[in-house]
Design a protein around this motif. Sequence first.
Motif, PDB file in Angstrom:
ATOM      1  N   ASP A   1     -13.577 -45.025 -25.155  1.00 33.36           N
ATOM      2  CA  ASP A   1     -13.411 -45.800 -23.931  1.00 33.36           C
ATOM      3  C   ASP A   1     -13.997 -47.200 -24.039  1.00 33.36           C
ATOM      4  O   ASP A   1     -13.519 -48.123 -23.365  1.00 33.36           O
ATOM      5  CB  ASP A   1     -14.036 -45.059 -22.746  1.00 33.36           C
ATOM      6  CG  ASP A   1     -13.162 -43.900 -22.275  1.00 33.36           C
ATOM      7  OD1 ASP A   1     -11.935 -43.964 -22.491  1.00 33.36           O
ATOM      8  OD2 ASP A   1     -13.695 -42.939 -21.700  1.00 33.36           O
TER       9      ASP A   1
ATOM     10  N   ASN B   1     -11.154 -49.031 -25.483  1.00 33.55           N
ATOM     11  CA  ASN B   1     -10.082 -49.102 -24.489  1.00 33.55           C
ATOM     12  C   ASN B   1     -10.382 -50.145 -23.420  1.00 33.55           C
ATOM     13  O   ASN B   1      -9.492 -50.900 -23.001  1.00 33.55           O
ATOM     14  CB  ASN B   1      -9.887 -47.737 -23.817  1.00 33.55           C
ATOM     15  CG  ASN B   1      -9.502 -46.648 -24.799  1.00 33.55           C
ATOM     16  OD1 ASN B   1      -8.954 -46.937 -25.862  1.00 33.55           O
ATOM     17  ND2 ASN B   1      -9.787 -45.409 -24.444  1.00 33.55           N
ATOM     18  N   ASN B   2     -11.631 -50.192 -22.977  1.00 31.82           N
ATOM     19  CA  ASN B   2     -12.014 -51.159 -21.933  1.00 31.82           C
ATOM     20  C   ASN B   2     -11.871 -52.594 -22.421  1.00 31.82           C
ATOM     21  O   ASN B   2     -11.432 -53.481 -21.671  1.00 31.82           O
ATOM     22  CB  ASN B   2     -13.457 -50.897 -21.484  1.00 31.82           C
ATOM     23  CG  ASN B   2     -13.601 -49.591 -20.736  1.00 31.82           C
ATOM     24  OD1 ASN B   2     -12.632 -49.073 -20.194  1.00 31.82           O
ATOM     25  ND2 ASN B   2     -14.804 -49.043 -20.709  1.00 31.82           N
TER      26      ASN B   2
ATOM     27  N   LYS C   1      -5.635 -45.069 -19.637  1.00 28.99           N
ATOM     28  CA  LYS C   1      -6.715 -45.865 -20.215  1.00 28.99           C
ATOM     29  C   LYS C   1      -6.507 -47.368 -20.061  1.00 28.99           C
ATOM     30  O   LYS C   1      -7.478 -48.123 -19.966  1.00 28.99           O
ATOM     31  CB  LYS C   1      -6.852 -45.542 -21.706  1.00 28.99           C
ATOM     32  CG  LYS C   1      -7.093 -44.077 -22.033  1.00 28.99           C
ATOM     33  CD  LYS C   1      -8.460 -43.612 -21.626  1.00 28.99           C
ATOM     34  CE  LYS C   1      -8.743 -42.204 -22.117  1.00 28.99           C
ATOM     35  NZ  LYS C   1     -10.087 -41.726 -21.739  1.00 28.99           N
TER      36      LYS C   1
END
Length: 377
Positions: A313, A316-317, A353
């Motif tokens: 993540d 992804n962020n 996501k």
Amino acid sequence: MGKNSRNRTIVLMGAGSVIEFGGPKTDELTQLLLKDKEVGEINSAVYYTLKDEGIYSEINFESIIHFIDSLISYLRSDQKSGFKDIYCAFSKINVEFLEILAKVDDLTLQECDDIEFRDKNYERVVKLLFFNYNYILIPKLSQYIENPNRLNTDIFKKWYNYHAESNLFRFYTTNYDRLVPNILLDIFDGYKYEEKSRYSVSGYQPDIKKIINERNIPSHYNLHGCLHWSIPLFSDPALWESHRNEIIPPSSYTKQFRNSEPNHANFMIPIITGYAKVRKAQIPPIRHFFYSFERDLMDADKIIIAGYSFSDDHINNIIDVALNENPKAKIDIIDYDKDGMNNNLLSRKLDEKLINVDSNSIIYHMNGFVDYLKNDR
């Protein structure tokens, strides 16, 4: 064509991108931990504890490593003077406490009184993590780095040379290898090889200024560390040394720690796995690689994402925020779809996501990375 006028092409390579070069699958690494004759029984106990308790939706070698890594922080926390034993205090929370949470001014954190018991287990858990890293995972990962599939490395080189005149390539990988620099040879990997490290006679230091400031050169950065790195001779882990073409043997690693936030120790092995990657990635030069990654994505003309599962993540962020600022970037997503399921799975993951990504800007290539390299002309 001048290098500043070339298309900026960002390539993110995940575990799936190196399978055709000889890299292991996630399940293979998990099974190695579970079936090892020395510590397989212990790792299996961790695995089934996580599974039975439903702690993670998917359990693999990273889940096991993260559990052990977190247990080290828990067992080590009361040994650092000046800090309350937060982990022990949290273990005292119960229903009664939750009912009176509003009386926060009256809350007193209790210290743990079984230090002797926890010290002994702390030593055992460190030894387990050290063994899993150095005698199971790293030897397996180093096999394909030392002997990658030669046919496919030639295909990669031809693909790069075909596009290099019109594209400035900036490679990033979540893998622990130097596959790309070893194939392309003259690509910048974040280190300066014109001089030896001031720490030892064998390694080379990161070039932090060049990572941050020189953005118009071909580059390759290891976002999660590298098997060719080691801790400097004088035990200053602020700068990882690179040994370029030499795989660092497990015997050279030491059980060292460095905090990137209070009371959370980073076990100093030069690869980052588990679920505490954001905390561990604060150590140079990895922190600077992520800084460069975000800037490159915001300026990208094209983004190639190969064999990355979108399970991290923190990455992804970064992609999501960058593409919100750079909605015109074209995106190629490459995976292998043997039974027609992965494409749908990836689409669902991206919808979840990457909320800022326009699905119309994405082209899926589901016949594997090498097939993409052959046909991207």
